[in-house]
Design an enzyme around this catalytic site. Structure first.
Site, PDB file in Angstrom:
ATOM      1  N   ARG A 199     -31.859 -18.426  46.369  1.00 50.64           N
ATOM      2  CA  ARG A 199     -32.877 -17.668  45.651  1.00 50.64           C
ATOM      3  C   ARG A 199     -33.908 -18.637  45.079  1.00 50.64           C
ATOM      4  O   ARG A 199     -33.662 -19.832  44.966  1.00 50.64           O
ATOM      5  CB  ARG A 199     -32.251 -16.861  44.508  1.00 50.64           C
ATOM      6  CG  ARG A 199     -31.200 -15.833  44.937  1.00 50.64           C
ATOM      7  CD  ARG A 199     -30.625 -15.143  43.728  1.00 50.64           C
ATOM      8  NE  ARG A 199     -29.682 -14.098  44.086  1.00 50.64           N
ATOM      9  CZ  ARG A 199     -28.365 -14.272  44.214  1.00 50.64           C
ATOM     10  NH1 ARG A 199     -27.846 -15.486  44.009  1.00 50.64           N
ATOM     11  NH2 ARG A 199     -27.576 -13.272  44.531  1.00 50.64           N
ATOM     12  N   LYS A 231     -27.391 -16.379  40.216  1.00 46.38           N
ATOM     13  CA  LYS A 231     -27.598 -15.098  39.545  1.00 46.38           C
ATOM     14  C   LYS A 231     -26.313 -14.686  38.835  1.00 46.38           C
ATOM     15  O   LYS A 231     -25.229 -14.739  39.393  1.00 46.38           O
ATOM     16  CB  LYS A 231     -27.992 -14.037  40.581  1.00 46.38           C
ATOM     17  CG  LYS A 231     -28.392 -12.702  39.970  1.00 46.38           C
ATOM     18  CD  LYS A 231     -28.889 -11.764  41.054  1.00 46.38           C
ATOM     19  CE  LYS A 231     -29.348 -10.438  40.468  1.00 46.38           C
ATOM     20  NZ  LYS A 231     -29.850  -9.512  41.505  1.00 46.38           N
ATOM     21  N   HIS A 272     -38.098 -14.247  48.430  1.00 40.07           N
ATOM     22  CA  HIS A 272     -36.941 -13.410  48.727  1.00 40.07           C
ATOM     23  C   HIS A 272     -36.874 -13.063  50.207  1.00 40.07           C
ATOM     24  O   HIS A 272     -35.785 -12.928  50.773  1.00 40.07           O
ATOM     25  CB  HIS A 272     -36.978 -12.132  47.889  1.00 40.07           C
ATOM     26  CG  HIS A 272     -35.634 -11.732  47.372  1.00 40.07           C
ATOM     27  ND1 HIS A 272     -34.820 -12.584  46.645  1.00 40.07           N
ATOM     28  CD2 HIS A 272     -34.933 -10.583  47.496  1.00 40.07           C
ATOM     29  CE1 HIS A 272     -33.700 -11.968  46.334  1.00 40.07           C
ATOM     30  NE2 HIS A 272     -33.733 -10.758  46.843  1.00 40.07           N
ATOM     31  N   ARG A 305     -35.159 -15.872  52.015  1.00 38.18           N
ATOM     32  CA  ARG A 305     -33.705 -15.763  51.839  1.00 38.18           C
ATOM     33  C   ARG A 305     -33.142 -14.669  52.736  1.00 38.18           C
ATOM     34  O   ARG A 305     -32.120 -14.852  53.401  1.00 38.18           O
ATOM     35  CB  ARG A 305     -33.402 -15.483  50.373  1.00 38.18           C
ATOM     36  CG  ARG A 305     -31.959 -15.071  50.058  1.00 38.18           C
ATOM     37  CD  ARG A 305     -31.818 -14.907  48.553  1.00 38.18           C
ATOM     38  NE  ARG A 305     -30.707 -14.048  48.180  1.00 38.18           N
ATOM     39  CZ  ARG A 305     -29.472 -14.464  47.992  1.00 38.18           C
ATOM     40  NH1 ARG A 305     -29.157 -15.731  48.191  1.00 38.18           N
ATOM     41  NH2 ARG A 305     -28.516 -13.612  47.611  1.00 38.18           N
ATOM     42  N   HIS A 307     -23.226 -12.818  46.566  1.00 42.74           N
ATOM     43  CA  HIS A 307     -23.152 -11.409  46.187  1.00 42.74           C
ATOM     44  C   HIS A 307     -21.776 -11.099  45.601  1.00 42.74           C
ATOM     45  O   HIS A 307     -20.750 -11.438  46.198  1.00 42.74           O
ATOM     46  CB  HIS A 307     -23.378 -10.504  47.404  1.00 42.74           C
ATOM     47  CG  HIS A 307     -24.772 -10.537  47.917  1.00 42.74           C
ATOM     48  ND1 HIS A 307     -25.114 -10.183  49.215  1.00 42.74           N
ATOM     49  CD2 HIS A 307     -25.948 -10.875  47.311  1.00 42.74           C
ATOM     50  CE1 HIS A 307     -26.404 -10.307  49.375  1.00 42.74           C
ATOM     51  NE2 HIS A 307     -26.935 -10.723  48.243  1.00 42.74           N
ATOM     52  N   TYR A 329     -27.611  -6.534  55.703  1.00 40.50           N
ATOM     53  CA  TYR A 329     -27.882  -7.452  56.811  1.00 40.50           C
ATOM     54  C   TYR A 329     -27.277  -6.971  58.120  1.00 40.50           C
ATOM     55  O   TYR A 329     -27.659  -7.438  59.188  1.00 40.50           O
ATOM     56  CB  TYR A 329     -27.394  -8.858  56.453  1.00 40.50           C
ATOM     57  CG  TYR A 329     -28.079  -9.368  55.216  1.00 40.50           C
ATOM     58  CD1 TYR A 329     -29.445  -9.648  55.232  1.00 40.50           C
ATOM     59  CD2 TYR A 329     -27.400  -9.510  54.023  1.00 40.50           C
ATOM     60  CE1 TYR A 329     -30.100 -10.069  54.088  1.00 40.50           C
ATOM     61  CE2 TYR A 329     -28.041  -9.939  52.871  1.00 40.50           C
ATOM     62  CZ  TYR A 329     -29.390 -10.209  52.915  1.00 40.50           C
ATOM     63  OH  TYR A 329     -30.039 -10.623  51.778  1.00 40.50           O
TER      64      TYR A 329
END
Length: 353
Positions: free
Chosen positions: A184, A209, A280, A283, A306, A315
């Site tokens: 990120r 994150k 983004h 990524r 995640h 994806y």
């Protein structure tokens, strides 16, 4: 209250960015957010609260649910004029939902304090429907319906044009960190010299994150650009251990900001003649290509950082080869079953003669 909301950006004694709105309770909440969230989150919350109180011109303790609905209508804008992309007017549903979340966070904080007149959060959790049974959540419709859209990715040709339009080894290393390692924007800017594991060709992502740590491998192409930057461009007298710093001007040697990275990418995008290529999207491009190349979904999840695999499933849909392959395999099984059934019926018909 005459100057509220007036968003002021400052630097604390420790060098951290801080924001103030000019109202005691709102400023205390921003201090609370600064102590538990990433700089990008703090900035978003500060701007969201400024937008809210610029429309709802009231003292925070006087805000009601009716004011929240008025703000919601204001953000949606003129409903007779819509965007072709999502058939919505005004701000995007995702932006409006985020702003409502920021406002709700402020009032959750004020309620938890217990020393203010606020006793309930004026931001409704949703609207009750006529659906029977189940939990309260299942019987509640959200105030803002956020569509689940597929993120955009770059084609190999677009990637080549973008990388070719970058002017420094530093810029190339930052872009490749997103394109090849799936980092990120905040993770790229948060990299420290100690996080770069050159021998193992890995990057330790410490400022991920949600405060979660992970270690991700990166391609040699990234380390080549990074090495060229560290040896030829990074100021030797830099006053930070951050990897990526400003190269020119009065802030030379200080950590590069998110705005600085966005400006670098915007310039490269313009020179390359691309309509879109955000941090983004770089990524997303990385993670999609990994899935297309056959990487297991759980491995993509771990690389992306995640918490829920539901965030990674997007994806699958971006990887067109995977979807087409799954369809072909299913169609072949259906055809095989159909052929088998037809063969059995033919045998039975011969036996009955």
């Amino acid at each position: 209250m005459s100057s509220f909301p007036c968003l002021v950006r400052g630097i604390s004694g420790s060098g951290q960015v801080r924001y103030r709105l000019g109202e005691r309770l709102a400023d205390r909440y921003l201090e609370f957010v600064a102590g538990r969230c990433r700089p990008d989150t703090l900035r978003a919350v500060a701007f969201d609260l400024k937008a809210f109180f610029a429309v709802v011109a009231k003292d925070p303790v006087d805000v009601t649910a009716a004011d929240v609905f008025e703000f919601l209508a204001h953000q949606r804008g003129d409903r007779t004029v819509v965007r072709l992309a999502d058939r919505e007017s005004g701000l995007s549903a995702r932006t409006i939902a985020r702003r409502l979340s920021s406002v709700s966070g402020l009032y959750a904080y004020l309620v938890a304090r217990g020393d203010t007149p606020v006793r309930a959060n004026p931001v409704p959790r949703g609207l009750l429907t006529r659906r029977q049974g189940g939990s309260r959540r299942s019987r509640t419709a959200p105030l803002v319906r956020v569509p689940r859209t597929l993120p955009k990715i770059l084609s190999p040709d677009d990637v080549g044009r973008l990388v070719g339009a970058l002017r420094t080894h530093r810029d190339r290393a930052m872009v490749l960190a997103m394109l090849l390692a799936g980092l990120r924007r905040c993770e790229v800017l948060g990299l420290r010299l100690a996080d770069v594991q050159v021998a193992d060709r890995r990057l330790a992502v410490v400022e991920g994150k949600g405060g979660h740590h992970r270690v991700v491998p990166a391609a040699n192409r990234f380390f080549d650009a990074l090495g060229a930057y560290l040896h030829a461009e990074r100021p030797g007298a830099a006053r930070t251990d951050r990897v990526f710093v400003v190269l020119k001007g009065p802030r030379r040697g200080l950590p590069l900001s998110a705005e600085g990275l966005d400006e670098i990418l915007a310039g490269a995008r313009r020179r390359a003649g691309l309509e879109h290529a955000t941090c983004h999207e770089l990524r997303h491009t990385c993670l999609t290509r990994l899935r297309e190349a056959g990487m297991a979904l759980e491995a993509v999840q771990a690389r992306a950082g995640h918490l829920s695999i539901e965030s990674t499933r997007v994806y699958l849909h971006l990887a067109n080869d995977w979807l087409a392959g799954e369809y072909r395999r299913a169609a072949e099984l259906i055809d095989a079953d159909g052929a088998a059934v037809a063969g059995m019926l033919a045998v039975q018909a011969v036996a009955l003669r």
